[in-house]
Design a protein around this motif. Sequence first.
Motif, PDB file in Angstrom:
ATOM      1  N   LYS A 166      21.828 -21.808  40.056  1.00  0.00           N
ATOM      2  CA  LYS A 166      21.447 -22.699  41.157  1.00  0.00           C
ATOM      3  C   LYS A 166      20.552 -23.831  40.686  1.00  0.00           C
ATOM      4  O   LYS A 166      20.707 -24.987  41.091  1.00  0.00           O
ATOM      5  N   ASN A 167      19.611 -23.503  39.804  1.00  0.00           N
ATOM      6  CA  ASN A 167      18.583 -24.483  39.437  1.00  0.00           C
ATOM      7  C   ASN A 167      18.600 -24.890  37.976  1.00  0.00           C
ATOM      8  O   ASN A 167      17.749 -25.660  37.529  1.00  0.00           O
ATOM      9  N   GLN A 213      23.613 -24.304  45.634  1.00  0.00           N
ATOM     10  CA  GLN A 213      24.305 -23.245  44.924  1.00  0.00           C
ATOM     11  C   GLN A 213      25.446 -23.809  44.075  1.00  0.00           C
ATOM     12  O   GLN A 213      26.129 -24.744  44.488  1.00  0.00           O
ATOM     13  N   TYR A 226      21.649 -15.759  39.272  1.00  0.00           N
ATOM     14  CA  TYR A 226      21.801 -16.685  40.390  1.00  0.00           C
ATOM     15  C   TYR A 226      20.876 -17.891  40.288  1.00  0.00           C
ATOM     16  O   TYR A 226      21.289 -19.038  40.456  1.00  0.00           O
ATOM     17  N   ASP A 227      19.581 -17.641  40.026  1.00  0.00           N
ATOM     18  CA  ASP A 227      18.612 -18.740  39.993  1.00  0.00           C
ATOM     19  C   ASP A 227      18.956 -19.750  38.902  1.00  0.00           C
ATOM     20  O   ASP A 227      18.801 -20.964  39.096  1.00  0.00           O
TER      21      ASP A 227
END
Length: 256
Positions: free
Chosen positions: A154-155, A169, A150-151
């Motif tokens: 997202k980033n 997101q 996820y991270d």
Amino acid sequence: MKKSYRLYCDDCIERLKEIPENTFDMIFADPPYMLSNGGISCQNGKVVSVNKGDWDKSKGFEEDFEFHKKWLTECKRVLKRNGTLWVSGTYHSIYSCGFAIQLLGYHILNDITWFKPNASPNMSCRYFTASHETLIWARKDKKAKHTFNYDLMKNGNFPKDFIKKQDTQMRSVWAIGTPPKKEKIFGKHPTQKPLDLLERIILACTNEDDLILDPFMGSGTTGVAAVKLNRKFVGIEKESDFVALAEKRIYDAFIS
């Protein structure tokens, strides 16, 4: 340097039967779209046939569906309990694949719209211009815990187009162009996927040293992305010319 990939020139259903169950962490499949029907398209400003070969010809809805059900059944068997499956397609095939995926008990996680900003124009001027494909992302077992980085999604350092702004997101519409010329220096495949697309998929739901399968390997883009990102790869492709092309591309990525 130990080789991290293996390629097979074979029918994927028959080859998969020889592979032990619960082997792969992720599967990416780009099955035939069954759209070689004598129509025309536009490529680099020229009118070209949509026919890609006998492997892409429809045998009728029922036979096509049975084909998709067979390979998806074998893929589920060789996928680990917490493993995930990605299937790419246009409207010619994706709904049939999606129904088979649900019928076989996979758990659908997302459907991704891959928007192609540089898609070919519509030659007949009688329809909307086809400028996307759909990707289904599914888990083998509904109760298992799948990998999702996820991270990173997202980033991570991905193109900041309308699909993702910094510190938001990542959404389910991805704007990624078709493969550039630099990805075709060893040869061409009629349904080649861009490296950016496969790198994003692999980074999203696998970790280093995971084992990835592509049962319809084509020109080997999944394998190129896998070895670049320190994953292991198994590719299956029925057409020997495409296996040779994939071998060149993956080996070049492996030694780079």
